[in-house]
Write a protein that holds these residues in place. Structure first.
Motif, PDB file in Angstrom:
ATOM      1  N   TYR A  52       0.844  -1.203   0.000  1.00  0.00           N
ATOM      2  CA  TYR A  52       0.000   0.000   0.000  1.00  0.00           C
ATOM      3  C   TYR A  52       0.875   1.247   0.000  1.00  0.00           C
ATOM      4  CZ  TYR A  52       1.074   0.997   4.882  1.00  0.00           C
ATOM      5  OH  TYR A  52       1.738   1.316   6.041  1.00  0.00           O
ATOM      6  N   ILE A  68       7.661   3.514  15.737  1.00  0.00           N
ATOM      7  CA  ILE A  68       6.783   2.696  14.877  1.00  0.00           C
ATOM      8  C   ILE A  68       7.517   1.402  14.529  1.00  0.00           C
ATOM      9  CG2 ILE A  68       5.686   2.493  12.587  1.00  0.00           C
ATOM     10  CD1 ILE A  68       5.121   5.461  12.606  1.00  0.00           C
ATOM     11  N   ALA A  92       6.634  -2.318  15.558  1.00  0.00           N
ATOM     12  CA  ALA A  92       6.242  -3.122  14.393  1.00  0.00           C
ATOM     13  C   ALA A  92       7.093  -4.384  14.313  1.00  0.00           C
ATOM     14  CB  ALA A  92       6.393  -2.302  13.118  1.00  0.00           C
ATOM     15  N   HIS A 146       5.995  -6.899  17.010  1.00  0.00           N
ATOM     16  CA  HIS A 146       4.664  -7.392  16.690  1.00  0.00           C
ATOM     17  C   HIS A 146       4.701  -8.325  15.469  1.00  0.00           C
ATOM     18  CE1 HIS A 146       0.213  -6.313  15.683  1.00  0.00           C
ATOM     19  NE2 HIS A 146       0.276  -7.334  16.498  1.00  0.00           N
ATOM     20  N   ASN A 147       5.396  -7.902  14.412  1.00  0.00           N
ATOM     21  CA  ASN A 147       5.451  -8.679  13.173  1.00  0.00           C
ATOM     22  C   ASN A 147       6.148 -10.021  13.384  1.00  0.00           C
ATOM     23  OD1 ASN A 147       4.312  -6.384  12.188  1.00  0.00           O
ATOM     24  ND2 ASN A 147       5.941  -5.863  10.763  1.00  0.00           N
ATOM     25  N   PHE A 151       4.588   7.145   2.416  1.00  0.00           N
ATOM     26  CA  PHE A 151       5.041   5.796   2.751  1.00  0.00           C
ATOM     27  C   PHE A 151       4.645   4.820   1.656  1.00  0.00           C
ATOM     28  CE2 PHE A 151       4.215   7.398   7.163  1.00  0.00           C
ATOM     29  CZ  PHE A 151       5.483   7.182   7.697  1.00  0.00           C
ATOM     30  N   GLN A 158       4.596   0.507   1.780  1.00  0.00           N
ATOM     31  CA  GLN A 158       4.927  -0.622   2.661  1.00  0.00           C
ATOM     32  C   GLN A 158       4.450  -1.926   2.041  1.00  0.00           C
ATOM     33  OE1 GLN A 158       3.117  -0.712   6.635  1.00  0.00           O
ATOM     34  NE2 GLN A 158       4.967  -1.651   7.461  1.00  0.00           N
ATOM     35  N   LEU A 200      -3.452  -7.016  10.216  1.00  0.00           N
ATOM     36  CA  LEU A 200      -2.474  -5.966  10.474  1.00  0.00           C
ATOM     37  C   LEU A 200      -2.757  -4.737   9.600  1.00  0.00           C
ATOM     38  CD1 LEU A 200       0.083  -4.899  11.831  1.00  0.00           C
ATOM     39  CD2 LEU A 200       1.427  -6.063  10.088  1.00  0.00           C
ATOM     40  N   SER A 214      -5.404  -2.545  10.953  1.00  0.00           N
ATOM     41  CA  SER A 214      -4.985  -1.712  12.076  1.00  0.00           C
ATOM     42  C   SER A 214      -4.056  -0.581  11.601  1.00  0.00           C
ATOM     43  CB  SER A 214      -4.370  -2.602  13.166  1.00  0.00           C
ATOM     44  OG  SER A 214      -3.124  -2.161  13.565  1.00  0.00           O
ATOM     45  N   ILE A 215      -3.193  -0.871  10.636  1.00  0.00           N
ATOM     46  CA  ILE A 215      -2.304   0.166  10.088  1.00  0.00           C
ATOM     47  C   ILE A 215      -3.128   1.249   9.380  1.00  0.00           C
ATOM     48  CG2 ILE A 215      -0.503   0.639   8.360  1.00  0.00           C
ATOM     49  CD1 ILE A 215       0.718  -2.091   8.974  1.00  0.00           C
ATOM     50  N   ASP A 258      -4.313   4.015  11.547  1.00  0.00           N
ATOM     51  CA  ASP A 258      -3.300   4.768  12.283  1.00  0.00           C
ATOM     52  C   ASP A 258      -3.331   6.243  11.880  1.00  0.00           C
ATOM     53  OD1 ASP A 258      -0.740   5.782  13.238  1.00  0.00           O
ATOM     54  OD2 ASP A 258      -0.239   3.676  13.580  1.00  0.00           O
ATOM     55  N   ARG A 267      -1.235   8.494  12.157  1.00  0.00           N
ATOM     56  CA  ARG A 267       0.037   9.090  11.726  1.00  0.00           C
ATOM     57  C   ARG A 267       0.156   9.177  10.206  1.00  0.00           C
ATOM     58  NH1 ARG A 267       3.347   5.604  16.074  1.00  0.00           N
ATOM     59  NH2 ARG A 267       1.722   4.126  15.442  1.00  0.00           N
ATOM     60  N   MET A 303      10.657  -5.954   9.626  1.00  0.00           N
ATOM     61  CA  MET A 303      10.246  -4.745   8.906  1.00  0.00           C
ATOM     62  C   MET A 303      11.512  -3.961   8.571  1.00  0.00           C
ATOM     63  SD  MET A 303       7.896  -3.356   7.274  1.00  0.00           S
ATOM     64  CE  MET A 303       6.665  -4.571   7.736  1.00  0.00           C
TER      65      MET A 303
END
Ligand code: FMN
Length: 145
Positions: free
Chosen positions: A7, A23, A27, A30-31, A47, A49, A61, A64-65, A68, A70, A92
């Motif tokens: 994305y 972050i 991340a 978590h990842n 960004f 990603q 995930l 949830s991203i 965010d 931000r 990441m």
């Protein structure tokens, strides 16, 4: 098979206030638990990603991203299954194009690839794969990876 999601988004706050280090730190923890790998690119306030892993976990995930605060204007570029991960060694990876050491031609090449990604509409994975291959190549050259 590995599920890959790419994305693009726009950062909402100036880079200094983004707290990219924080972050990334959370991340990566978590990842790792979710067995998700990938790469986050920051370029001129935007960004890109890629998230790679089990489809359900990647989707969860991403949801949830997406929320965010931000970043905003989150655009899904592609989702596909692939035989292997592009960033298998990184929970990441991070690539900031303003980092020292990037040559003018690296930047130009990167911007060309970014444009191709923005124009990506044929649903073929080649453009997206090329984009991430190039990011990996530049990172390896800069010994960031
Ligand atoms: C550009 C960007 C990329 C992010 N990438 C990840 C990531 O790869 N993994 C992750 O766990 N959180 C990532 N986050 C943070 C998540 O949006 C979110 O804060 C985190 O998953 C915790 O969510 P929760 O509070 O709903 O548990 C990212 C945030 C931003 C702005």
């Amino acid at each position: 098979m590995i599920y890959k999601l790419t994305y693009e988004s726009d950062a909402c706050v100036p880079f200094e206030k983004l707290g990219v280090d924080a972050i990334l730190a959370s991340a990566r923890d978590h990842n790792k638990i979710l067995n998700i790998t990938g790469c986050l690119v920051y370029h001129n306030g935007a960004f890109v990603q890629i998230l790679e892993g089990e489809k359900e976990e990647v989707h969860k995930l991403f949801k949830s991203i997406e929320k965010d605060p931000r970043h905003a204007n989150v655009r899904l570029v592609s989702e596909e299954y692939d035989k292997k991960r592009s960033f298998s060694n990184w929970n990441m990876a991070y690539f900031d194009t303003s980092l020292e050491g990037l040559s003018k031609s690296d930047i130009e090449n990167f911007e060309r690839n970014l444009l191709m990604l923005a124009e990506f509409s044929d649903r073929l994975s080649t453009t997206v794969n090329m984009f991430w291959l190039n990011v990996r190549k530049v990172m390896l050259n800069l010994k960031l990876a």
